[in-house]
Design an enzyme around this catalytic site. Structure first.
Site, PDB file in Angstrom:
ATOM      1  N   GLY A   1       0.820  -1.212   0.000  1.00 21.70           N
ATOM      2  CA  GLY A   1       0.000   0.000   0.000  1.00 21.70           C
ATOM      3  C   GLY A   1       0.854   1.263   0.000  1.00 21.70           C
TER       4      GLY A   1
ATOM      5  N   ARG B   1       1.201  -5.764  -4.998  1.00 19.99           N
ATOM      6  CA  ARG B   1       1.242  -6.689  -3.868  1.00 19.99           C
ATOM      7  C   ARG B   1       1.690  -8.100  -4.271  1.00 19.99           C
ATOM      8  NH1 ARG B   1      -0.478  -4.394   0.768  1.00 19.99           N
ATOM      9  NH2 ARG B   1      -2.057  -2.760   0.725  1.00 19.99           N
TER      10      ARG B   1
ATOM     11  N   ASP C   1       5.987  -5.281   6.610  1.00 20.44           N
ATOM     12  CA  ASP C   1       6.602  -6.454   7.236  1.00 20.44           C
ATOM     13  C   ASP C   1       6.682  -7.637   6.270  1.00 20.44           C
ATOM     14  OD1 ASP C   1       3.830  -6.435   7.378  1.00 20.44           O
ATOM     15  OD2 ASP C   1       3.727  -7.580   9.226  1.00 20.44           O
ATOM     16  N   ASP C   2       5.613  -7.884   5.528  1.00 24.68           N
ATOM     17  CA  ASP C   2       5.636  -9.025   4.604  1.00 24.68           C
ATOM     18  C   ASP C   2       6.650  -8.805   3.478  1.00 24.68           C
ATOM     19  OD1 ASP C   2       3.790 -10.722   5.843  1.00 24.68           O
ATOM     20  OD2 ASP C   2       2.098  -9.626   4.983  1.00 24.68           O
TER      21      ASP C   2
ATOM     22  N   LYS D   1       8.318   0.717   5.390  1.00 23.46           N
ATOM     23  CA  LYS D   1       7.182   1.524   4.935  1.00 23.46           C
ATOM     24  C   LYS D   1       5.872   0.959   5.455  1.00 23.46           C
ATOM     25  CE  LYS D   1       4.500  -0.022   2.492  1.00 23.46           C
ATOM     26  NZ  LYS D   1       3.536  -0.755   1.677  1.00 23.46           N
ATOM     27  N   THR D   2       4.970   1.735   5.924  1.00 23.80           N
ATOM     28  CA  THR D   2       3.555   1.444   6.078  1.00 23.80           C
ATOM     29  C   THR D   2       2.908   2.499   6.955  1.00 23.80           C
ATOM     30  OG1 THR D   2       1.811  -0.080   6.723  1.00 23.80           O
ATOM     31  CG2 THR D   2       3.807  -0.257   8.017  1.00 23.80           C
ATOM     32  N   ILE D   3       1.771   3.002   6.472  1.00 25.93           N
ATOM     33  CA  ILE D   3       1.036   3.976   7.298  1.00 25.93           C
ATOM     34  C   ILE D   3       0.568   3.319   8.583  1.00 25.93           C
ATOM     35  CG2 ILE D   3       0.230   5.398   5.370  1.00 25.93           C
ATOM     36  CD1 ILE D   3      -2.581   4.016   5.830  1.00 25.93           C
ATOM     37  N   ASP D   4       0.433   1.980   8.574  1.00 34.54           N
ATOM     38  CA  ASP D   4      -0.159   1.273   9.719  1.00 34.54           C
ATOM     39  C   ASP D   4       0.662   1.401  10.998  1.00 34.54           C
ATOM     40  OD1 ASP D   4      -1.858   0.503   7.752  1.00 34.54           O
ATOM     41  OD2 ASP D   4      -1.231  -1.588   7.684  1.00 34.54           O
TER      42      ASP D   4
ATOM     43  N   MET E   1      -7.980   3.320   8.880  1.00 38.42           N
ATOM     44  CA  MET E   1      -7.111   2.266   8.342  1.00 38.42           C
ATOM     45  C   MET E   1      -6.045   1.866   9.343  1.00 38.42           C
ATOM     46  SD  MET E   1      -5.912   2.497   4.443  1.00 38.42           S
ATOM     47  CE  MET E   1      -6.964   1.842   3.166  1.00 38.42           C
TER      48      MET E   1
ATOM     49  N   GLU F   1      -9.530  -0.227  11.970  1.00 42.01           N
ATOM     50  CA  GLU F   1      -9.962  -1.035  10.822  1.00 42.01           C
ATOM     51  C   GLU F   1     -10.016  -2.532  11.135  1.00 42.01           C
ATOM     52  OE1 GLU F   1      -8.446  -0.554   6.422  1.00 42.01           O
ATOM     53  OE2 GLU F   1      -6.911  -1.567   7.566  1.00 42.01           O
TER      54      GLU F   1
ATOM     55  N   ARG G   1      -3.141   8.166   2.478  1.00 43.58           N
ATOM     56  CA  ARG G   1      -1.986   7.339   2.083  1.00 43.58           C
ATOM     57  C   ARG G   1      -1.065   8.014   1.069  1.00 43.58           C
ATOM     58  NH1 ARG G   1      -3.389   1.170   0.877  1.00 43.58           N
ATOM     59  NH2 ARG G   1      -4.011   2.078  -1.103  1.00 43.58           N
TER      60      ARG G   1
HETATM   61  P1  FBP Z   1       0.663  -1.923   3.650  1.00 43.38           P
HETATM   62  O1  FBP Z   1       0.557  -2.840   4.824  1.00 43.38           O
HETATM   63  O2  FBP Z   1       1.008  -2.598   2.395  1.00 43.38           O
HETATM   64  O3  FBP Z   1       1.528  -0.745   3.946  1.00 43.38           O
HETATM   65  O4  FBP Z   1      -0.782  -1.305   3.406  1.00 43.38           O
HETATM   66  C1  FBP Z   1      -1.438  -0.596   4.355  1.00 43.38           C
HETATM   67  C2  FBP Z   1      -2.914  -0.445   4.048  1.00 43.38           C
HETATM   68  O5  FBP Z   1      -3.199   0.912   3.758  1.00 43.38           O
HETATM   69  C3  FBP Z   1      -3.758  -0.944   5.205  1.00 43.38           C
HETATM   70  O6  FBP Z   1      -3.934   0.048   6.184  1.00 43.38           O
HETATM   71  C4  FBP Z   1      -5.022  -1.354   4.502  1.00 43.38           C
HETATM   72  O7  FBP Z   1      -5.711  -2.371   5.207  1.00 43.38           O
HETATM   73  C5  FBP Z   1      -4.530  -1.895   3.194  1.00 43.38           C
HETATM   74  O8  FBP Z   1      -3.327  -1.234   2.932  1.00 43.38           O
HETATM   75  C6  FBP Z   1      -5.495  -1.659   2.067  1.00 43.38           C
HETATM   76  O9  FBP Z   1      -5.021  -2.335   0.959  1.00 43.38           O
HETATM   77  P2  FBP Z   1      -5.357  -1.996  -0.555  1.00 43.38           P
HETATM   78  O10 FBP Z   1      -4.364  -0.973  -0.964  1.00 43.38           O
HETATM   79  O11 FBP Z   1      -5.097  -3.274  -1.258  1.00 43.38           O
HETATM   80  O12 FBP Z   1      -6.746  -1.484  -0.654  1.00 43.38           O
END
Ligand code: FBP
Length: 539
Positions: free
Chosen positions: A77, A141, A171-172, A198-201, A246, A307, A413
């Site tokens: 993401g 992905r 992480d993945d 990287k990740t907003i989470d 999210m 979320e 994002r």
């Molecule tokens: P990453 O873990 O790849 O950084 O993605 C974060 C995220 O924004 C999550 O918060 C959300 O659940 C998911 O991506 C949404 O995925 P998609 O971009 O496939 O709609």
């Protein structure tokens, strides 16, 4: 490209760097490391990259290094700051040797496998400095896990004379970067692999990684929007806003936004799990807050919902785990449902049909349920409404309830990175270039001491295997970087739990306003409350 006035001004922003990264650096190796758990299994799976030391960079004076071609991949993401990692990497390899080249693989990891790439020249890079989004090369992905994919990567790297790959992901993706590094070492093909957090989470953090990039900007954008809604709620005084945020499984975003804005309720999934709260108990606790405020004539409020909540409610967690396993062997939902245990089938059948259906939607390539597609906010509004009607009948609630649902995720994002993310990401990129120049592979780019001014940040690298443990994925035990969920003994959660009863009853809203890019440092350079509380406590 058409540009806004802010974009034009922002393009000229020069991200701040740690002092040490302003010139050439040499790597100082620390002690050997071990994985956070399951040491024997991980060591066996990563014989070449297990146990490597944490690296810290020190100034090296003048060095004469050969040109190096590097490939970069954006994975997963979007998160604000990705373009700055790439521009930092570009500037880093050019500073090492002006003849170095940067190739961007298009559309995520599949670009490496399918040999789709572009050479990132200075003209291209300059268009994207300090901008949000991942559109410079796109993301995806696709999971890098098969040897055919790795071998296809070797082919294109040989063709382009690429010495190293930088994988910018969560992480993945960083786990897969390490699998790739291990494979390339086994094959002795001379291709290094470096990851970037990287990740907003905000769930890719640990004793070494202080924060993942993008969390800062995304939380600031959501907090601005929550603050605006709070001001509307406090003006109109007639709506209860249920805002899902999210963040996948972890509640870091909801918690940070709560600390920035002071909502009436903020649910933390990790607490729900620890207290084994049922869906009914969660609904009752929200309804009690609504009734308490209504008794004082306040028929409005704001509820924040992470979320991933649904995955942490015990009965739901079991149901989702069973569905994950069943749907990993068949895509026929009807067939999969037949395999549910009696208890899970009963839970499944008790859910509103729209929510039940959302639970069976396609998993992501890593086998995770796509929580962003489950409308928990609507489920809770409907259930709170029913509960309040029952309370009214018993004389325990006098008031009006009008619930409005929101979901904030995609809005944040791709925002233009805050100063923190712009500086942090650019530093991660320059730092990755120096990890490569120092011959490192299987490492994640590491910038620490991030609550201090940027010139005091510490640069180096952490071996990815150090952050791993074994977890069940798509029905099998796999080595993965351990996700950081909200620590219920940590300072950020304590700051919420110490204040939430007051925030529930009173109207203590804080209105953070939009991210400021220009102006006084105390307004523009503030890190997140989570980062400050966590790091201040470590000192
Ligand atoms: P990453 O873990 O790849 O950084 O993605 C974060 C995220 O924004 C999550 O918060 C959300 O659940 C998911 O991506 C949404 O995925 P998609 O971009 O496939 O709609």
């Amino acid at each position: 490209m058409n540009k806004s006035a802010l974009q034009i001004a922002r393009a000229a922003y020069q991200p701040k760097l740690p002092k040490v990264l302003k010139g050439a650096v040499k790597a100082l190796d620390g002690d050997a490391t071990q994985s956070v758990a399951d040491q024997e299994e991980i060591k066996k799976l990563f014989p070449n990259t297990y146990g490597m030391p944490v690296v810290t960079f020190a100034e090296a004076g003048d060095v004469d290094l050969p040109a190096m071609n590097v490939g970069v991949i954006l994975s997963g993401g979007q998160a604000p700051g990705g373009h700055n990692v790439i521009s930092g990497l570009f500037d880093g390899i050019k500073a090492i040797n002006k003849d170095s080249k940067l190739y961007g693989f298009l559309g995520g990891p599949s670009g490496l496998v399918d040999h789709k790439y572009v050479e990132l020249t200075a003209d291209i890079i300059d268009e994207y400095r300090n901008t949000g989004g991942f559109d410079i090369i796109g993301s995806g992905r696709t999971k890098l896990e098969k040897t055919e994919q790795f071998d296809s990567g070797i082919e294109i790297c040989k063709e382009l004379d690429i010495k190293a790959l930088v994988i910018i992901g969560g992480d993945d993706s960083n786990t897969n970067a390490c699998v790739l590094a291990e494979y390339y070492l086994q094959k002795q093909c001379g291709i290094q692999v470096i990851g970037c957090p990287k990740t907003i989470d905000g769930d890719l953090k640990n004793d070494m990684i202080e924060t993942s990039f993008g969390f800062d900007t995304a939380c600031k954008v959501y907090s601005e929007m929550i603050g605006n809604i709070m001001r509307d709620a406090n003006s109109a005084k007639k709506y209860w806003h249920f805002i899902k945020l999210m963040g996948r499984s972890a509640s870091h975003i909801a918690l940070e936004c709560a600390l920035q804005t002071h909502p009436n309720v903020c649910i933390i999934s990790e607490e729900v799990e620890a207290k084994k709260m049922t869906l009914a108990q969660i609904v009752n606790s929200i309804a009690d807050v609504v009734a308490g405020r209504a008794a004082e004539g306040k028929n409005f409020g704001v509820v924040l919902i992470p979320e991933g909540l649904i995955e942490f409610i015990p009965e739901m967690k079991v149901l989702i785990a069973e569905l994950n396993d069943l749907l990993s062997v068949t895509s026929d939902v009807k067939e999969a449902l037949k395999g549910l245990s009696a208890a899970s089938a009963a839970v499944y059948n008790s859910l509103p049909s729209s929510i039940a259906k959302q639970l069976t939607l396609d998993r992501d390539p890593h086998g995770n349920v796509q929580v962003s597609q489950i409308e928990t906010e609507k489920l809770l509004i409907a259930m709170v409404k029913t509960r309040l009607a029952a309370m009214k009948a018993e004389g325990k609630y006098v008031g009006k309830f009008s619930g409005l649902g929101h979901f904030f995720g995609y809005e944040g994002r791709c925002a233009a990175p805050s100063n923190f993310d712009a500086d942090y990401c650019y530093s991660l990129g320059v730092n990755a270039a120096w990890l490569i120049a120092n011959g490192k592979t299987g490492y994640m780019s590491l910038i620490r001491n991030t609550i201090a001014p940027a010139d005091q940040w510490i640069a180096g690298g952490v071996p990815v295997t150090m952050m791993m443990n074994m977890e069940k994925r798509s029905g099998e035990m796999k080595p993965v970087i351990r996700k950081a969920l909200v620590d219920l003994n940590g300072a950020p959660f304590k700051a919420l739990s110490d204040n939430r009863s007051e925030w529930a009853k009173e109207t203590c809203y804080v209105y953070p306003g939009p991210i400021q890019y220009f102006g006084p440092s105390e307004v523009c350079d503030l890190p997140t409350k989570t980062l400050v509380l966590e790091q201040r406590n470590k000192k």
